[in-house]
Design a protein around this motif. Structure first.
Motif, PDB file in Angstrom:
ATOM      1  N   GLY A 120      39.961  47.770  54.110  1.00 20.27           N
ATOM      2  CA  GLY A 120      40.326  47.289  52.776  1.00 20.27           C
ATOM      3  C   GLY A 120      40.631  48.487  51.902  1.00 20.27           C
ATOM      4  N   CYS A 121      41.859  48.580  51.421  1.00 23.99           N
ATOM      5  CA  CYS A 121      42.216  49.762  50.637  1.00 23.99           C
ATOM      6  C   CYS A 121      41.689  49.649  49.213  1.00 23.99           C
ATOM      7  CB  CYS A 121      43.733  49.957  50.645  1.00 23.99           C
ATOM      8  SG  CYS A 121      44.634  48.536  50.077  1.00 23.99           S
ATOM      9  N   ALA A 122      41.749  50.752  48.503  1.00 26.85           N
ATOM     10  CA  ALA A 122      41.396  50.774  47.080  1.00 26.85           C
ATOM     11  C   ALA A 122      42.665  50.489  46.293  1.00 26.85           C
ATOM     12  CB  ALA A 122      40.814  52.132  46.696  1.00 26.85           C
ATOM     13  N   TRP A 123      42.747  49.285  45.710  1.00 28.27           N
ATOM     14  CA  TRP A 123      43.893  48.951  44.869  1.00 28.27           C
ATOM     15  C   TRP A 123      43.758  49.675  43.534  1.00 28.27           C
ATOM     16  CZ3 TRP A 123      47.423  46.614  47.686  1.00 28.27           C
ATOM     17  CH2 TRP A 123      47.031  45.839  48.778  1.00 28.27           C
TER      18      TRP A 123
ATOM     19  N   THR B 182      37.946  48.455  43.771  1.00 25.58           N
ATOM     20  CA  THR B 182      36.992  49.566  43.699  1.00 25.58           C
ATOM     21  C   THR B 182      37.523  50.727  44.519  1.00 25.58           C
ATOM     22  OG1 THR B 182      35.826  48.822  45.672  1.00 25.58           O
ATOM     23  CG2 THR B 182      34.956  48.052  43.551  1.00 25.58           C
ATOM     24  N   GLU B 183      36.946  51.898  44.231  1.00 27.38           N
ATOM     25  CA  GLU B 183      37.192  53.042  45.100  1.00 27.38           C
ATOM     26  C   GLU B 183      36.626  52.716  46.485  1.00 27.38           C
ATOM     27  OE1 GLU B 183      38.972  55.534  44.235  1.00 27.38           O
ATOM     28  OE2 GLU B 183      38.911  55.588  42.037  1.00 27.38           O
ATOM     29  N   MET B 184      36.832  53.593  47.464  1.00 27.68           N
ATOM     30  CA  MET B 184      36.392  53.311  48.831  1.00 27.68           C
ATOM     31  C   MET B 184      34.870  53.274  48.964  1.00 27.68           C
ATOM     32  SD  MET B 184      39.120  52.485  50.337  1.00 27.68           S
ATOM     33  CE  MET B 184      38.587  52.309  52.052  1.00 27.68           C
ATOM     34  N   ASP B 185      34.148  53.669  47.898  1.00 25.37           N
ATOM     35  CA  ASP B 185      32.693  53.486  47.931  1.00 25.37           C
ATOM     36  C   ASP B 185      32.318  52.024  47.733  1.00 25.37           C
ATOM     37  OD1 ASP B 185      33.142  52.986  45.240  1.00 25.37           O
ATOM     38  OD2 ASP B 185      32.058  54.757  44.512  1.00 25.37           O
ATOM     39  N   LYS B 186      33.342  51.179  47.497  1.00 22.07           N
ATOM     40  CA  LYS B 186      33.173  49.735  47.284  1.00 22.07           C
ATOM     41  C   LYS B 186      32.276  49.444  46.074  1.00 22.07           C
ATOM     42  CE  LYS B 186      35.654  48.886  50.977  1.00 22.07           C
ATOM     43  NZ  LYS B 186      37.048  48.448  50.814  1.00 22.07           N
ATOM     44  N   ALA B 187      32.186  50.401  45.158  1.00 20.74           N
ATOM     45  CA  ALA B 187      31.321  50.217  43.987  1.00 20.74           C
ATOM     46  C   ALA B 187      32.023  50.620  42.686  1.00 20.74           C
ATOM     47  CB  ALA B 187      30.033  51.028  44.148  1.00 20.74           C
TER      48      ALA B 187
ATOM     49  N   THR C  27      38.163  50.480  39.803  1.00 18.56           N
ATOM     50  CA  THR C  27      39.419  51.189  39.543  1.00 18.56           C
ATOM     51  C   THR C  27      40.102  50.555  38.329  1.00 18.56           C
ATOM     52  OG1 THR C  27      40.621  49.750  41.075  1.00 18.56           O
ATOM     53  CG2 THR C  27      39.790  51.827  41.963  1.00 18.56           C
ATOM     54  N   TYR C  28      40.751  51.419  37.552  1.00 16.19           N
ATOM     55  CA  TYR C  28      41.477  50.967  36.367  1.00 16.19           C
ATOM     56  C   TYR C  28      42.924  51.443  36.482  1.00 16.19           C
ATOM     57  CZ  TYR C  28      36.756  50.281  34.528  1.00 16.19           C
ATOM     58  OH  TYR C  28      35.461  49.871  34.352  1.00 16.19           O
ATOM     59  N   GLY C  29      43.844  50.561  36.094  1.00 15.03           N
ATOM     60  CA  GLY C  29      45.258  50.808  36.330  1.00 15.03           C
ATOM     61  C   GLY C  29      45.977  51.575  35.245  1.00 15.03           C
ATOM     62  N   GLY C  30      47.278  51.340  35.178  1.00 19.93           N
ATOM     63  CA  GLY C  30      48.182  52.195  34.437  1.00 19.93           C
ATOM     64  C   GLY C  30      48.398  51.869  32.973  1.00 19.93           C
TER      65      GLY C  30
END
Lengths: 347, 347
Positions: free
Chosen positions: B111-114, B119-124, B127-130
């Protein structure tokens, strides 16, 4: 005009009976085949009973035809009297359209001449199939059958064999490819044998646990019981190619979930109703849903040669032609392992 | 922790508002981008309004991000301060699974980090977008944007561009390929431009006759009005590839009839209900129904380079970030030609 003995449907509701049909005079490029055996395909039943519409009677079904050459026209180069020969679903095509140029005569733009319940390319002369004593076919649509193969059991290769061989080749099945075969019947059992011979890791996917032993005997190394939801979790993302031979309604999305990235599911059967397909079932993993229709003449010969090399034939039950009506009833109950073949000397 | 200015959805029912978000400290391989422009994608609306489920708030949408590098980590090799840079739908992946090994990070098995609502790859770590002033991204997921391109109009390439470029490449569109683009919106207008630049003969298929002039301006040489049944007869068997950008329900079988032998129809949109697909629509002509999901990082860079070479950008309407809520309403009425881009200096 010469005639031949045959077993024919005279209407959509009456049993097949002995009947006499015309066969054309031997043309310069024609091969005349004394039919020894003819396989019984489920599509024979559909057409005899007019379930696809447009059936024409009298109808002589049969497109899994093998026998021996008894006469050749003066320009025939590839066959001589005494040779074994086969005829499949096609007896002619336009030979000039882009599909024919690609050796995919089954997709002839002009519409090919099917072996029965169809017409020659003149769009007028009816064609009659293999439930008969003799057939006259242009050598370009006549296949060579190896004497290495059991002739009766080779008959179903002409339809069930090529129908499963073609998509396996088209989707590049080879050593180590993970192939799932959905449904163990006439098509499914050929798909298992052919995929295994190509080096694939074959899993049978069936609603019936009773089929597992047979599937393994035929070459499958895995089995998934499709009536058990757990199977769809256990095998999620497992397959490169799924060969779907089922004509009954079933959930394509569940099967698409069994494909890995770029995997392809090939439909060979035609369920009575369209299936519901979710876009996400395809978008997630760039999966392919596609179909396949028999194969061209060149590929059919390639398949027959492959089968001769690998000793592959169909599992058959050989019956006298007079039992064909009873055979149809048994096929409708899936009571055959896995193909009836008519012994035409009983005609 | 450093912070950034942003425009965020605080719930599924409230308008987006100014908001402050954390951005991570610059890691050794990180690139810090001062965001100049961010495109507005229809999926922003779906996620802001929780129409796909699992939305997490506060949410800062936006995955069509372009700007200028203002800082790089000590191990960064491909970017330097002052470079133009872009970020698309992905900001990280496991980098080791079979999909990542094939440069198809969008299908990362872990599952990638969208870029947002993920979430980041820490799954925690969220992530915030543009829709923000600044983003910190590993250089492996940062794209180079050519100064030859209008920067604001290049922003939508990061999603709409790659989403259409990837299937055109995967299905081998090139000189003379007959491509049909279904629907003229954000995705459709990019598909027309890209396919035309690849040398394809492009036909726009739209329900709206008013779109014809625009489609031809964008590079289409043909037009089919899909509300007219005659179109489906006229163009039967015409296309090698259909790029379907429609998210509303529509009859896939009708479109499959427009494909030639071995043609492929690629779904990019997700209608609310599964579509009904007849097996014969696929079997007749060995046709492919498939889907596509954005593209991997390597292919996204290839697409950006292709666009720079061919002078391709999106047709945009540049708006201040404060108008994003109004822009959403206009997008729902297809009232934009063809992409809103937020001018982030207005933040």
């Amino acid at each position: 005009m010469p005639t031949a003995k045959a077993f024919a449907a005279l209407s959509r509701t009456t049993p097949l009976v002995a009947h006499e049909i015309p066969r054309r005079e031997t043309g310069p490029k024609d091969v005349v085949i004394d039919i020894h055996y003819c396989g019984v395909c489920h599509s024979d039943i559909h057409q005899v009973r007019d379930e696809w519409g447009r059936s024409v009677y009298p109808m002589v079904p049969g497109h899994e035809i093998v026998g021996r050459v008894i006469e050749v026209g003066p320009e025939v180069k590839g066959f001589k009297v005494g040779d074994l020969a086969g005829v499949g679903c096609l007896v002619d095509s336009c030979r000039t359209c882009p599909s024919c140029a690609r050796h995919l005569e089954q997709f002839c733009v002009a519409g090919c001449a099917w072996s029965y319940n169809s017409t020659e390319m003149d769009k007028a002369t009816p064609t009659y199939g293999g439930y008969s004593s003799r057939i006259v076919v242009d050598e370009a649509f006549t296949l060579k059958v190896s004497p290495k193969l059991d002739l009766a059991a080779a008959a179903p290769l002409l339809c069930a064999g090529i129908t499963t061989y073609s998509p396996l080749r088209h989707w590049k099945v080879g050593q180590g490819t993970k192939v799932g075969v959905v449904g163990l019947g006439g098509l499914g059992h050929m798909a298992v044998k052919l995929a295994a011979a190509m080096g694939a890791e074959v899993t049978m996917l069936s609603t019936s646990a009773a089929k597992e032993a047979d599937a393994r005997r035929l070459g499958a190394t895995g089995f998934g019981l499709t009536s058990d939801k757990e199977t769809f979790k256990r095998l999620a993302g497992h397959f490169d190619v799924l060969i779907d031979t089922i004509s009954a309604p079933h959930d394509l999305n569940a099967y698409l979930g069994l494909l890995r990235l770029d995997g392809a599911m090939v439909l060979l059967g035609v369920p009575p109703e369209p299936a519901k397909v979710g876009a996400l079932s395809l978008i997630g993993g760039r999966k392919v849903l596609t179909g396949s229709l028999i194969g061209g003449i060149r590929e059919t010969q390639e398949m027959l040669d492959f089968c001769a090399e690998h000793g592959i034939v169909s599992d058959i039950e050989l019956i006298p032609v007079q039992q064909v009506n009873e055979a149809y009833e048994r096929m409708l109950k899936s009571d055959v392992r896995y193909r009836f073949v008519l012994d035409m000397k009983t005609l």
